[in-house]
Motif scaffolding. Structure first.
Motif, mmCIF file in Angstrom:
data_model
loop_
_atom_site.group_PDB
_atom_site.id
_atom_site.type_symbol
_atom_site.label_atom_id
_atom_site.label_comp_id
_atom_site.label_asym_id
_atom_site.label_seq_id
_atom_site.Cartn_x
_atom_site.Cartn_y
_atom_site.Cartn_z
ATOM 1 N N UNK A 80 37.908 -13.196 -15.735
ATOM 2 C CA UNK A 80 37.030 -13.989 -15.074
ATOM 3 C C UNK A 80 35.835 -14.140 -15.938
ATOM 4 N N UNK A 81 35.406 -13.506 -16.948
ATOM 5 C CA UNK A 81 34.281 -14.007 -17.673
ATOM 6 C C UNK A 81 34.864 -15.433 -18.479
ATOM 7 N N UNK A 82 36.113 -15.567 -18.845
ATOM 8 C CA UNK A 82 36.479 -16.642 -19.364
ATOM 9 C C UNK A 82 36.480 -17.821 -18.431
ATOM 10 N N UNK A 83 36.898 -17.464 -17.125
ATOM 11 C CA UNK A 83 36.653 -18.455 -16.108
ATOM 12 C C UNK A 83 35.078 -19.214 -15.945
ATOM 13 N N UNK A 84 34.353 -18.001 -15.950
ATOM 14 C CA UNK A 84 32.879 -18.474 -15.786
ATOM 15 C C UNK A 84 32.482 -19.416 -16.953
ATOM 16 N N UNK A 85 33.153 -19.162 -18.069
ATOM 17 C CA UNK A 85 32.739 -20.051 -19.231
ATOM 18 C C UNK A 85 33.253 -21.517 -19.394
ATOM 19 N N UNK A 86 34.614 -21.481 -19.014
ATOM 20 C CA UNK A 86 35.211 -22.815 -19.189
ATOM 21 C C UNK A 86 35.856 -23.482 -17.869
ATOM 22 N N UNK A 87 35.516 -22.714 -16.768
ATOM 23 C CA UNK A 87 35.898 -23.461 -15.315
ATOM 24 C C UNK A 87 34.753 -22.747 -14.173
ATOM 25 N N UNK A 88 33.454 -23.145 -14.403
ATOM 26 C CA UNK A 88 32.666 -22.509 -13.610
ATOM 27 C C UNK A 88 32.654 -22.951 -12.091
ATOM 28 N N UNK A 89 32.844 -24.241 -12.126
ATOM 29 C CA UNK A 89 33.011 -24.811 -10.698
ATOM 30 C C UNK A 89 34.131 -24.651 -9.664
ATOM 31 N N UNK A 90 35.035 -23.993 -10.464
ATOM 32 C CA UNK A 90 36.235 -23.513 -9.927
ATOM 33 C C UNK A 90 36.318 -21.850 -9.803
ATOM 34 N N UNK A 91 35.299 -21.273 -10.127
ATOM 35 C CA UNK A 91 35.225 -20.036 -10.571
ATOM 36 C C UNK A 91 35.693 -19.283 -9.121
ATOM 37 N N UNK A 92 35.110 -19.234 -8.030
ATOM 38 C CA UNK A 92 35.472 -18.595 -7.006
ATOM 39 C C UNK A 92 36.909 -18.857 -6.454
ATOM 40 N N UNK A 93 37.343 -20.026 -6.681
ATOM 41 C CA UNK A 93 38.864 -20.385 -6.353
ATOM 42 C C UNK A 93 39.937 -19.597 -7.213
ATOM 43 N N UNK A 94 39.315 -19.415 -8.535
ATOM 44 C CA UNK A 94 40.104 -18.856 -9.589
ATOM 45 C C UNK A 94 40.236 -17.375 -9.377
ATOM 46 N N UNK A 95 39.070 -16.662 -8.957
ATOM 47 C CA UNK A 95 39.081 -15.243 -8.643
ATOM 48 C C UNK A 95 39.759 -15.051 -7.646
ATOM 49 N N UNK A 96 40.046 -15.964 -6.425
ATOM 50 C CA UNK A 96 40.696 -15.814 -5.222
ATOM 51 C C UNK A 96 42.366 -15.565 -5.623
ATOM 52 N N UNK A 97 42.445 -16.511 -6.410
ATOM 53 C CA UNK A 97 44.140 -16.514 -7.040
ATOM 54 C C UNK A 97 44.242 -15.342 -7.764
ATOM 55 N N UNK A 98 43.459 -14.761 -8.623
ATOM 56 C CA UNK A 98 43.895 -13.734 -9.276
ATOM 57 C C UNK A 98 43.746 -12.565 -8.199
#
Length: 253
Positions: A80-98
């Motif tokens: 999630x820390x990597x998501x925040x750094x490289x895909x911040x605009x999609x962060x919530x969606x990516x967290x949902x996928x996890x």
């Protein structure tokens, strides 16, 4: 009556331990706008616990249930820390996928286990009513360290270390109270008090303490699932407190 107190007291202390870290962490979650991080990390930690139950790791590694769950949670926090750094605009969606991947991963691992349903229920709803004081000593030490970091090094919550502190706290909480109650304890008291001009943390703790007390008593009295009873108590107490705060105009506009 004495027997009931013997059951409720360690469960109530477990709730106080969870509240001690989850209220300040809940404000950070709201501030960062990553509401579902707790569900995702909690479910990932739960997946780690399922892995221990479905393999022979527990026979070779003392404390495997906590260690593996913590490793899974820390890995999730790192992702999630990597998501925040490289895909911040999609962060919530990516967290949902996890969250979905970890939840369905647990279902897949337990598909052929005759006791799989019971284990999943334990991971999600927890067994707080059956916690004993001997179960709490390690959690007490861990939470004391986390609270000390929050008090003396609050800057850690603003940076990347937040995710790792969060993962350790969540892993411990899932062991005691389950995924649903972890999410509710993080979000509901913080959400109900976030607009307060003063004393918001005190009101958040008050909501949590009252809700755990009411939920545990209701669970023991009417033989209800303890985690679910406390979740509903958190919601009802938060609604009542919010209405009172509006009535007395102590919420920021």
């Amino acid at each position: 009556m004495v027997e009931l107190i013997d059951i409720l007291l360690p469960a109530f202390v477990a709730g106080l331990l969870v509240l001690s870290t989850h209220v300040p962490l809940g404000y950070q979650v709201l501030k960062r706008g990553i509401i579902f991080i707790d569900l995702a990390i909690a479910q990932i930690a739960g997946l780690g616990a399922v892995v221990v139950q479905t393999t022979d790791i527990g026979h070779h590694l003392p404390g495997a249930n906590y260690i593996v769950a913590a490793l899974f949670a820390l890995s999730g926090a790192g992702i999630i820390a990597l998501f925040e750094r490289f895909a911040k605009q999609q962060l919530e969606a990516l967290i949902g996928c996890l969250y979905v991947l970890s939840a369905t991963g647990a279902f897949l691992l337990l598909a052929n286990d005759p006791h799989g349903g019971d284990l999943l229920k334990q991971v999600l709803s927890g067994q707080i009513l059956w916690v004993t004081f001997s179960d709490l000593y390690l959690h007490m030490a861990l939470y004391a360290g986390i609270v000390a970091l929050m008090v003396f090094k609050p800057v850690l919550l603003s940076g990347k270390w937040f995710y790792f502190i969060f993962a350790i706290a969540i892993t411990s909480s899932v062991q005691m109270v389950g995924v649903f109650l972890v999410f509710s304890t993080l979000i509901i008291p913080a959400l109900a008090t976030v607009k307060l001009a003063r004393f918001k943390t005190r009101f958040a703790y008050l909501i949590g303490v009252l809700a755990y007390l009411i939920g545990l008593i209701a669970s023991a009295t009417w033989d209800l699932p303890s985690g679910s009873a406390i979740v509903w108590s958190l919601a009802m107490v938060a609604i009542i407190v919010t209405l009172l705060m509006h009535k007395f105009s102590i919420i920021k506009t």
